[in-house]
Scaffold this motif. Sequence first.
Motif, short mmCIF file in Angstrom:
data_model
loop_
_atom_site.label_atom_id
_atom_site.label_comp_id
_atom_site.label_asym_id
_atom_site.label_seq_id
_atom_site.Cartn_x
_atom_site.Cartn_y
_atom_site.Cartn_z
N GLU A 1 0.83 -1.21 0.00
CA GLU A 1 0.00 0.00 0.00
C GLU A 1 0.86 1.25 0.00
O GLU A 1 0.54 2.24 -0.65
N LEU A 2 1.98 1.20 0.73
CA LEU A 2 2.91 2.33 0.74
C LEU A 2 3.45 2.57 -0.67
O LEU A 2 3.52 3.71 -1.15
N LYS A 3 3.82 1.50 -1.34
CA LYS A 3 4.33 1.60 -2.71
C LYS A 3 3.28 2.25 -3.62
O LYS A 3 3.60 3.13 -4.42
N LYS A 4 2.03 1.84 -3.49
CA LYS A 4 0.95 2.42 -4.31
C LYS A 4 0.77 3.90 -4.01
O LYS A 4 0.56 4.71 -4.92
N THR A 5 0.84 4.26 -2.74
CA THR A 5 0.67 5.66 -2.34
C THR A 5 1.81 6.52 -2.90
O THR A 5 1.56 7.60 -3.45
#
Length: 157
Positions: free
Chosen positions: A135-139
């Motif tokens: 999710e951090l990567k997507k953000t």
Amino acid sequence: MTKKLHEPLLVVEDSNEDFRMLQRLMRRMAVQNPIHRCTNGDEVLEFLYKLGKDAYAKGEDLPNSKVALRPSVILLDLNLPGIDGRDILDRLKQDKSFKGIPIVVFTTSSNPKDIELCYQKGANGYLVKPMDAQELKKTIQAFVDYWLEANTPPVLD
């Protein structure tokens, strides 16, 4: 990958671990913008004011300075030692020399009061740091895609 390679990004993050993760992800995304880091509110003010407001307003490059251009965007953590991110946001958005710089809040706080306060103070975006690595990567990818590639900032005279 990014079209505006010369435009610096200012990251205001006191956590070494969070900053290293952000750097790693941006490297993998081929972000080539210079990334400057401040770890507290006092450093942000010193960083932005050290060339003088007029140099920033004109985008001038001054000799022997480590900051050649004003940041194209500021990624701002809220919970900082000393002057916190809320106060930095407020100060920069009230200063005519800096209010045109987009400020995206990047914090662990999902408190609706923080979100509302930041937008009232002039934040241009608000991203909650996910705890999950994917999710951090997507953000971060969404931030890079919009703020470093797609967004067209105003021309400041």
